[in-house]
Design a protein around this motif. Structure first.
Motif, mmCIF file in Angstrom:
data_model
loop_
_atom_site.group_PDB
_atom_site.id
_atom_site.type_symbol
_atom_site.label_atom_id
_atom_site.label_comp_id
_atom_site.label_asym_id
_atom_site.label_seq_id
_atom_site.Cartn_x
_atom_site.Cartn_y
_atom_site.Cartn_z
ATOM 1 N N ASN A 1 -16.518 -12.255 -12.353
ATOM 2 C CA ASN A 1 -16.933 -12.983 -13.560
ATOM 3 C C ASN A 1 -17.997 -12.216 -14.338
ATOM 4 O O ASN A 1 -18.002 -12.211 -15.578
ATOM 5 N N THR A 2 -18.898 -11.562 -13.606
ATOM 6 C CA THR A 2 -19.945 -10.783 -14.276
ATOM 7 C C THR A 2 -19.344 -9.613 -15.055
ATOM 8 O O THR A 2 -19.704 -9.370 -16.214
ATOM 9 N N ALA B 1 -18.136 -13.904 -8.055
ATOM 10 C CA ALA B 1 -19.306 -13.707 -8.917
ATOM 11 C C ALA B 1 -19.275 -12.337 -9.585
ATOM 12 O O ALA B 1 -19.577 -12.210 -10.786
ATOM 13 N N THR C 1 -18.868 -14.009 -3.285
ATOM 14 C CA THR C 1 -19.506 -12.822 -3.867
ATOM 15 C C THR C 1 -18.536 -12.076 -4.782
ATOM 16 O O THR C 1 -18.909 -11.641 -5.881
#
Length: 361
Positions: A137-138, A134, A131
């Motif tokens: 990276n977002t 993610a 998580t």
């Protein structure tokens, strides 16, 4: 003398039970609710109970053992090959009965409550890690759309984003609250991950096997506790190679007649433990690269890396680490890089403990 075998197809609420008193025949079939399942098994004479090693299987195995039953957990991918025609609860139980007759299918050891608790901590940390990756990276991808490049590395993202929010006018006002919330979420996830690592550190002080495994090069806190939780007992493997094979670190074979072909690793077993071992192998290669006087293990790792490349060498070192873990764990002796016992030729095809230690150094 006939022996009763009971196959159980586990579920959340309804359980399918098949009782066989003779090989190849189903004598009784029952479909039981969760409440009636234990009552029914408690009234049965001691028998061999077959379960698929799936969700809640270890819990039910611990519940059934006090009734005098011998519980065998069979790997689900092995049982699936014996399921004929359409998949139903009835055919699943019949497949279990057929798979139970195959002695080459090794049962999965029933985990204790402590082992499952340690494994659960690892699963939670792994989920939080995915998580966090993610979210990082977002955030980096969104800021790149506005010409703001954040340095690579998890430790750099949140400080740089907060600095840009405080100083830069390139970030639209509409995005600022959401980016600040994302940074708070990432810091919260990292707090949870550090809490799990502190719990595992405390656990390592109380368990001699975890401390013992950490003497192996490349095996740290996470790898040692994961091995204890997910492998359980190394003595169930007669040789170190079988331990490495269980973890999916031995070559996949495609041979026929006089042709013998070895390919990539089989990737059987637990993906998480194999990933930790390979990451540990990369740290071994890094230390070997900068070692002034390398140990025999480091010298072998260096030579393998020069001959086959970094990635292949990392997997090869992970294989050796798994064998070292088996030797250290089985003989309850810390790893010694300079230990070289005298080896005598064995009449058996299986390698001896001394051979395992010598080959790994």
């Amino acid at each position: 003398m006939e022996h009763t075998t009971i196959a159980v197809d586990l579920a959340k609420s309804m359980f399918q039970v098949a009782v066989s008193r003779k090989a190849g025949r189903v004598d009784v079939e029952r479909r039981l609710s969760r409440e009636r399942f234990l009552e029914y098994l408690a009234k049965q004479p001691p028998a061999t109970v077959l379960l698929e090693a799936c969700g809640s299987a270890h819990y039910w195995a611990r519940r059934l053992q006090p009734f005098g039953h011998t519980v065998r957990l069979l790997p689900a991918h092995d049982v699936h090959r014996y399921v004929r025609r359409n998949k139903t609860d009835r055919t699943d139980t019949k497949g279990l009965l057929e798979a139970g007759r195959n002695d080459e299918i090794h049962a999965v050891p029933v985990k204790t409550v402590d082992q499952q608790a340690i494994a659960s901590r690892h699963r939670l940390r792994s989920t939080w890690l995915a998580t966090r990756t993610a979210r990082l990276n977002t955030v980096r991808g969104l800021l790149r759309e506005f010409g703001l490049v954040i340095p690579v590395g998890a430790q750099h993202v949140v400080p740089h984003v907060r600095a840009r929010l405080a100083e830069s006018s390139d970030v639209p006002d509409l995005m600022r609250p959401s980016l600040a919330s994302a940074c708070d979420e990432i810091e919260g996830i990292e707090h949870h991950m550090r809490a799990v690592e502190r719990q595992l550190t405390t656990l390592a002080r109380d368990r001699d096997d975890v401390t013992l495994l950490q003497t192996v090069p490349g095996v740290g806190l996470l790898t040692a506790t994961a091995l204890v939780a997910l492998v359980g007992d190394a003595q169930r493997f007669p040789t170190s190679r079988e331990c490495a094979s269980f973890l999916g670190l031995t070559p996949r074979e495609d041979s026929s007649a006089l042709r013998r072909r070895l390919g990539a690793i089989s990737k059987q077993g637990d993906v998480y433990v194999r990933m930790l071992l390979i990451h540990g192998a990369r740290s071994v290669l890094l230390r070997a690269k900068h070692a002034g006087v390398p140990t025999p293990f480091q010298a072998w790792a260096r030579a393998t890396q020069q001959r086959r490349g970094h990635n292949v060498a990392a997997v090869a070192v992970a294989n050796k680490m798994a064998r070292l873990v088996w030797a250290v764990w089985t003989h309850q002796r810390p790893y010694d890089a300079d230990y070289r016992p005298t080896v005598t030729r064995q009449t058996s095809m299986a390698s001896s403990p001394q051979q395992d230690c010598t080959e790994l150094n």
